[in-house]
Write a protein that holds these residues in place. Structure first.
Motif, short mmCIF file in Angstrom:
data_model
loop_
_atom_site.label_atom_id
_atom_site.label_comp_id
_atom_site.label_asym_id
_atom_site.label_seq_id
_atom_site.Cartn_x
_atom_site.Cartn_y
_atom_site.Cartn_z
N PRO A 41 0.82 -1.22 0.00
CA PRO A 41 0.00 0.00 0.00
C PRO A 41 0.85 1.26 0.00
O PRO A 41 1.91 1.32 0.63
CB PRO A 41 -0.81 -0.11 1.29
N VAL A 42 0.37 2.27 -0.70
CA VAL A 42 1.05 3.56 -0.79
C VAL A 42 0.29 4.59 0.04
O VAL A 42 -0.89 4.84 -0.23
CB VAL A 42 1.13 4.05 -2.25
N PRO A 43 0.92 5.18 1.06
CA PRO A 43 0.25 6.25 1.81
C PRO A 43 0.15 7.50 0.94
O PRO A 43 0.94 7.68 0.01
CB PRO A 43 1.17 6.47 3.02
N THR A 44 -0.82 8.36 1.24
CA THR A 44 -1.04 9.56 0.42
C THR A 44 -0.64 10.80 1.19
O THR A 44 -1.34 11.23 2.10
CB THR A 44 -2.51 9.67 0.00
N PRO A 45 0.50 11.42 0.85
CA PRO A 45 0.90 12.65 1.53
C PRO A 45 -0.01 13.81 1.10
O PRO A 45 -0.53 13.82 -0.02
CB PRO A 45 2.34 12.89 1.03
N PRO A 46 -0.20 14.80 1.96
CA PRO A 46 -1.00 15.96 1.57
C PRO A 46 -0.34 16.70 0.41
O PRO A 46 0.88 16.81 0.33
CB PRO A 46 -1.03 16.82 2.84
N GLY A 47 -1.19 17.17 -0.50
CA GLY A 47 -0.69 17.95 -1.63
C GLY A 47 -0.20 17.13 -2.80
O GLY A 47 0.22 17.69 -3.81
N VAL A 48 -0.25 15.79 -2.71
CA VAL A 48 0.21 14.93 -3.79
C VAL A 48 -0.99 14.21 -4.39
O VAL A 48 -1.77 13.59 -3.67
CB VAL A 48 1.24 13.90 -3.29
N THR A 49 -1.14 14.31 -5.69
CA THR A 49 -2.29 13.72 -6.38
C THR A 49 -1.84 12.64 -7.35
O THR A 49 -0.65 12.47 -7.62
CB THR A 49 -3.07 14.80 -7.15
N TRP A 82 9.25 8.54 3.09
CA TRP A 82 8.89 9.42 1.97
C TRP A 82 7.63 10.22 2.31
O TRP A 82 7.59 11.44 2.13
CB TRP A 82 8.69 8.55 0.72
N PHE A 83 6.61 9.53 2.81
CA PHE A 83 5.35 10.18 3.20
C PHE A 83 5.58 11.21 4.30
O PHE A 83 5.07 12.35 4.24
CB PHE A 83 4.37 9.09 3.68
N HIS A 84 6.37 10.85 5.30
CA HIS A 84 6.62 11.73 6.44
C HIS A 84 7.34 13.00 5.99
O HIS A 84 7.02 14.12 6.44
CB HIS A 84 7.44 10.99 7.49
N HIS A 85 8.30 12.84 5.08
CA HIS A 85 9.01 14.01 4.54
C HIS A 85 8.03 14.96 3.84
O HIS A 85 8.02 16.18 4.10
CB HIS A 85 10.09 13.59 3.56
N LEU A 86 7.20 14.42 2.95
CA LEU A 86 6.30 15.27 2.17
C LEU A 86 5.22 15.89 3.06
O LEU A 86 4.81 17.03 2.84
CB LEU A 86 5.66 14.46 1.04
N ARG A 87 4.78 15.15 4.08
CA ARG A 87 3.78 15.71 5.00
C ARG A 87 4.37 16.88 5.78
O ARG A 87 3.72 17.93 5.94
CB ARG A 87 3.31 14.62 5.97
N GLN A 88 5.60 16.73 6.26
CA GLN A 88 6.22 17.84 6.99
C GLN A 88 6.55 19.01 6.07
O GLN A 88 6.38 20.17 6.45
CB GLN A 88 7.48 17.34 7.70
N LYS A 89 6.99 18.72 4.86
CA LYS A 89 7.30 19.78 3.91
C LYS A 89 6.04 20.54 3.52
O LYS A 89 6.07 21.75 3.27
CB LYS A 89 7.98 19.20 2.67
N TRP A 90 4.91 19.86 3.46
CA TRP A 90 3.63 20.48 3.07
C TRP A 90 3.27 21.64 4.00
O TRP A 90 2.80 22.69 3.57
CB TRP A 90 2.53 19.43 3.05
N ASN A 91 3.51 21.44 5.28
CA ASN A 91 3.39 22.52 6.27
C ASN A 91 2.06 23.26 6.15
O ASN A 91 2.01 24.50 6.07
CB ASN A 91 4.57 23.51 6.10
N GLY A 92 0.97 22.48 6.15
CA GLY A 92 -0.35 23.09 6.11
C GLY A 92 -0.71 23.76 4.80
O GLY A 92 -1.67 24.53 4.73
#
Length: 246
Positions: A41-49, A82-92
């Motif tokens: 399974p691939v988690p979905t980071p915020p801001g990634v479609t 990878w998901f954790h990096h993109l979630r933190q980079k998204w920064n709301g």
């Protein structure tokens, strides 16, 4: 000392897969039944479609079910980083955050910051290199899961010294198969397995190395293995990068 020819033969097949883009080229494995497909399974980071629900690998049937689960768990841990990096980079939604991974790399990674396919402005530091690498992971994951790249294969091999995985450095940015070799006898520690698979994926993302301190591909993988902690004087880098192949 006798030469271990097995990974050389597999690597030759992987070169052909990169160049010719076939789904099955390795002459050591003429029968597709030598592999079984696994889905992760691939988690979905915020801001990634436009992400797939799963990524897929043809796993060598020489791996036991226990080893298969260990490989799945390690790949899932790489995906989480990878998901954790993109979630933190998204920064709301501001997309300017500094992730734990980027902060760790920014301290230690100062060499070979550019992937082979990169043609943009000079990459100044480990933070920017991390953002580029994880964006390339997004592309690799998307191409794999949406079946846009040749089928990724995980080969069982016998690697020299303490090396756990071996992958080739990809020269292209798109449609890169996430194929790599895993030493059949060394799977079993999820932290080491995940760091070594991260290292293999960074090769597939276009990064070169020698395995030594300060090179991005090595420092990024070691940051994962240390859970982003700062280095410990009593635990040398070689204790980590001995598991990486060149």
């Amino acid at each position: 000392m006798p030469i271990n020819i097995q990974p050389i033969l597999i690597s030759m097949g992987l070169i052909l897969q990169d160049v010719l883009k076939p789904n099955f080229v390795t002459p050591q494995y003429p029968d597709p039944a030598a592999f079984r497909e696994i889905a992760i399974p691939v988690p979905t980071p915020p801001g990634v479609t436009n992400l797939p629900a799963f990524i897929y690998f043809d796993l060598d049937n020489q791996f036991t079910l226990t080893q298969e689960q260990g490989i799945k768990d390690a790949i899932s841990l790489v995906l989480f980083n990878w998901f954790h990096h993109l979630r933190q980079k998204w920064n709301g939604g501001a997309n300017n955050g500094i992730s734990n991974l980027a902060a760790c790399n920014n301290v230690y990674a100062i060499r070979n910051l550019q992937p082979a396919w990169y043609t943009g402005p000079r990459i100044p530091n480990g933070l920017v290199a991390t953002n580029i690498a994880m964006d390339q992971f997004t592309r690799l994951i998307r191409d794999n899961g949406l079946r846009l790249a040749p089928k990724a294969k995980i080969f069982a091999g016998s690697l020299d010294n303490d090396s756990l995985t071996l992958a080739l450095t990809a020269l292209n940015r798109t449609k890169v198969p996430l194929s790599f070799i895993v030493d059949l006898s060394k799977v079993g520690n999820i932290g080491i397995d995940a760091g070594s698979i991260m290292h293999a994926w960074l090769h597939r993302a276009g990064f070169y190395n020698p395995n030594t301190t300060s090179y991005f591909i090595t420092e990024c993988s070691m940051c994962i293995m240390r859970d982003y902690e700062l280095k410990n004087l009593f635990l040398p880098d070689s204790a980590f990068y001995k598991f990486f192949s060149q």
